[in-house]
Design a protein around this motif. Structure first.
Motif, PDB file in Angstrom:
ATOM      1  N   CYS A 148    -107.780   9.690 -32.819  1.00 17.73           N
ATOM      2  CA  CYS A 148    -108.209  10.700 -33.788  1.00 17.73           C
ATOM      3  C   CYS A 148    -107.152  10.856 -34.881  1.00 17.73           C
ATOM      4  O   CYS A 148    -105.957  10.942 -34.596  1.00 17.73           O
ATOM      5  N   SER A 149    -107.604  10.879 -36.111  1.00 15.06           N
ATOM      6  CA  SER A 149    -106.684  11.058 -37.245  1.00 15.06           C
ATOM      7  C   SER A 149    -106.295  12.522 -37.424  1.00 15.06           C
ATOM      8  O   SER A 149    -105.320  12.836 -38.100  1.00 15.06           O
ATOM      9  N   LEU A 150    -107.047  13.426 -36.822  1.00 20.41           N
ATOM     10  CA  LEU A 150    -106.753  14.862 -36.884  1.00 20.41           C
ATOM     11  C   LEU A 150    -107.044  15.476 -35.527  1.00 20.41           C
ATOM     12  O   LEU A 150    -108.134  15.312 -34.973  1.00 20.41           O
ATOM     13  N   ARG A 151    -106.053  16.165 -34.992  1.00 27.27           N
ATOM     14  CA  ARG A 151    -106.174  16.967 -33.774  1.00 27.27           C
ATOM     15  C   ARG A 151    -105.433  18.257 -34.083  1.00 27.27           C
ATOM     16  O   ARG A 151    -104.210  18.271 -34.182  1.00 27.27           O
ATOM     17  N   LYS A 152    -106.184  19.347 -34.258  1.00 25.28           N
ATOM     18  CA  LYS A 152    -105.563  20.580 -34.734  1.00 25.28           C
ATOM     19  C   LYS A 152    -106.182  21.791 -34.050  1.00 25.28           C
ATOM     20  O   LYS A 152    -107.401  21.922 -33.986  1.00 25.28           O
ATOM     21  N   PHE A 153    -105.305  22.683 -33.554  1.00 22.69           N
ATOM     22  CA  PHE A 153    -105.743  23.992 -33.101  1.00 22.69           C
ATOM     23  C   PHE A 153    -105.706  24.912 -34.307  1.00 22.69           C
ATOM     24  O   PHE A 153    -104.673  25.058 -34.958  1.00 22.69           O
ATOM     25  N   ASN A 154    -106.828  25.547 -34.601  1.00 22.65           N
ATOM     26  CA  ASN A 154    -106.915  26.519 -35.683  1.00 22.65           C
ATOM     27  C   ASN A 154    -107.057  27.888 -35.025  1.00 22.65           C
ATOM     28  O   ASN A 154    -108.099  28.219 -34.473  1.00 22.65           O
ATOM     29  N   ILE A 155    -105.982  28.658 -35.071  1.00 24.71           N
ATOM     30  CA  ILE A 155    -105.924  29.964 -34.416  1.00 24.71           C
ATOM     31  C   ILE A 155    -106.376  31.025 -35.411  1.00 24.71           C
ATOM     32  O   ILE A 155    -105.773  31.190 -36.465  1.00 24.71           O
ATOM     33  N   GLY A 156    -107.443  31.731 -35.079  1.00 19.82           N
ATOM     34  CA  GLY A 156    -108.014  32.738 -35.975  1.00 19.82           C
ATOM     35  C   GLY A 156    -107.547  34.138 -35.630  1.00 19.82           C
ATOM     36  O   GLY A 156    -107.660  34.564 -34.484  1.00 19.82           O
ATOM     37  N   ILE A 157    -107.031  34.831 -36.631  1.00 14.20           N
ATOM     38  CA  ILE A 157    -106.582  36.212 -36.496  1.00 14.20           C
ATOM     39  C   ILE A 157    -107.294  37.040 -37.570  1.00 14.20           C
ATOM     40  O   ILE A 157    -107.321  36.663 -38.738  1.00 14.20           O
ATOM     41  N   GLN A 158    -107.880  38.162 -37.178  1.00 15.35           N
ATOM     42  CA  GLN A 158    -108.464  39.108 -38.126  1.00 15.35           C
ATOM     43  C   GLN A 158    -107.424  40.163 -38.430  1.00 15.35           C
ATOM     44  O   GLN A 158    -106.989  40.882 -37.539  1.00 15.35           O
ATOM     45  N   ALA A 159    -106.989  40.234 -39.681  1.00 11.89           N
ATOM     46  CA  ALA A 159    -106.007  41.241 -40.081  1.00 11.89           C
ATOM     47  C   ALA A 159    -106.652  42.614 -40.111  1.00 11.89           C
ATOM     48  O   ALA A 159    -107.836  42.754 -40.392  1.00 11.89           O
ATOM     49  N   GLY A 160    -105.874  43.609 -39.798  1.00 13.03           N
ATOM     50  CA  GLY A 160    -106.345  44.983 -39.840  1.00 13.03           C
ATOM     51  C   GLY A 160    -105.213  45.911 -40.227  1.00 13.03           C
ATOM     52  O   GLY A 160    -104.089  45.479 -40.442  1.00 13.03           O
ATOM     53  N   LEU A 161    -105.514  47.182 -40.314  1.00 10.04           N
ATOM     54  CA  LEU A 161    -104.505  48.165 -40.689  1.00 10.04           C
ATOM     55  C   LEU A 161    -103.646  48.586 -39.511  1.00 10.04           C
ATOM     56  O   LEU A 161    -102.517  49.026 -39.686  1.00 10.04           O
ATOM     57  N   ASP A 162    -104.172  48.491 -38.296  1.00 11.17           N
ATOM     58  CA  ASP A 162    -103.443  48.908 -37.108  1.00 11.17           C
ATOM     59  C   ASP A 162    -103.482  47.811 -36.068  1.00 11.17           C
ATOM     60  O   ASP A 162    -104.469  47.100 -35.963  1.00 11.17           O
ATOM     61  N   PRO A 163    -102.481  47.682 -35.285  1.00 14.61           N
ATOM     62  CA  PRO A 163    -101.173  48.319 -35.463  1.00 14.61           C
ATOM     63  C   PRO A 163    -100.455  47.703 -36.664  1.00 14.61           C
ATOM     64  O   PRO A 163    -100.894  46.699 -37.209  1.00 14.61           O
ATOM     65  N   SER A 164     -99.349  48.304 -37.050  1.00 14.45           N
ATOM     66  CA  SER A 164     -98.655  47.829 -38.246  1.00 14.45           C
ATOM     67  C   SER A 164     -98.043  46.448 -38.038  1.00 14.45           C
ATOM     68  O   SER A 164     -97.782  45.738 -38.996  1.00 14.45           O
ATOM     69  N   SER A 165     -97.839  46.055 -36.798  1.00 16.73           N
ATOM     70  CA  SER A 165     -97.293  44.738 -36.483  1.00 16.73           C
ATOM     71  C   SER A 165     -97.922  44.252 -35.182  1.00 16.73           C
ATOM     72  O   SER A 165     -98.043  45.010 -34.224  1.00 16.73           O
ATOM     73  N   THR A 166     -98.363  43.003 -35.167  1.00 22.36           N
ATOM     74  CA  THR A 166     -98.971  42.417 -33.979  1.00 22.36           C
ATOM     75  C   THR A 166     -98.365  41.049 -33.745  1.00 22.36           C
ATOM     76  O   THR A 166     -98.242  40.261 -34.677  1.00 22.36           O
ATOM     77  N   LEU A 167     -97.994  40.766 -32.509  1.00 15.68           N
ATOM     78  CA  LEU A 167     -97.411  39.477 -32.164  1.00 15.68           C
ATOM     79  C   LEU A 167     -98.349  38.715 -31.237  1.00 15.68           C
ATOM     80  O   LEU A 167     -98.897  39.277 -30.298  1.00 15.68           O
ATOM     81  N   TYR A 168     -98.513  37.437 -31.513  1.00 17.05           N
ATOM     82  CA  TYR A 168     -99.232  36.529 -30.632  1.00 17.05           C
ATOM     83  C   TYR A 168     -98.245  35.421 -30.310  1.00 17.05           C
ATOM     84  O   TYR A 168     -97.849  34.659 -31.181  1.00 17.05           O
ATOM     85  N   SER A 169     -97.845  35.347 -29.064  1.00 21.95           N
ATOM     86  CA  SER A 169     -96.765  34.466 -28.658  1.00 21.95           C
ATOM     87  C   SER A 169     -97.283  33.233 -27.942  1.00 21.95           C
ATOM     88  O   SER A 169     -98.215  33.314 -27.140  1.00 21.95           O
ATOM     89  N   ILE A 170     -96.667  32.084 -28.234  1.00 16.65           N
ATOM     90  CA  ILE A 170     -96.900  30.854 -27.487  1.00 16.65           C
ATOM     91  C   ILE A 170     -95.651  30.624 -26.664  1.00 16.65           C
ATOM     92  O   ILE A 170     -94.560  30.439 -27.203  1.00 16.65           O
TER      93      ILE A 170
END
Length: 139
Positions: A90-112
């Motif tokens: 495959c010439s492309l193998r990609k994980f596209n991680i989708g995040i919906q931005a919002g007003l709360d909380p003021s900071s959000t972490l998604y850790s690998i």
């Protein structure tokens, strides 16, 4: 096509959240045997006449961020023989991680985690993060 702001009441209740992880694949060959070997995935985009670009999602629903990545990696790691060779072509193998931005909380972490990052690297998958705004498109 333009964008318009969401109504104020929607903005006030909007929270940042993980949407999903898509696996994007592209190859200049028939990917059908690879898709069949991957197992329980849902194809949300199929190629047109000029491309062999696929967007896949896990059939499992309601998983958190790292469980979704892990689910895809479990499927990829079980590939062997001809399916493994197709994966590697495959010439492309990609994980596209989708995040919906919002007003709360003021900071959000998604850790690998380190072990998960190693699995992603070993599988040869690139990672991109897509953050969606609070605006919705106008038609």
């Amino acid at each position: 096509m333009g964008w318009k702001a969401r109504p104020q009441e929607a903005l006030e209740t909007s929270r940042t959240n993980f949407i999903n992880v898509d696996l994007d694949l592209n190859g200049s060959f028939d990917l059908a045997p690879l898709l069949a070997a991957l197992g329980p995935v849902h194809i949300i985009h199929t190629p047109d006449e000029s491309a062999s670009f696929y967007i896949l999602e896990l059939d499992a629903v309601g998983l958190d961020f790292e469980a979704t990545l892990g689910g895809f990696l479990d499927l990829i790691e079980q590939l062997d023989g001809a399916a493994r060779r197709l994966w590697e072509r495959c010439s492309l193998r990609k994980f596209n991680i989708g995040i919906q931005a919002g007003l709360d909380p003021s900071s959000t972490l998604y850790s690998i985690s380190g072990p998960m990052a190693l699995r992603v690297a070993t599988a040869g998958v690139d990672v991109v993060i897509s953050v969606s705004s609070l605006r919705e498109s106008s038609t």
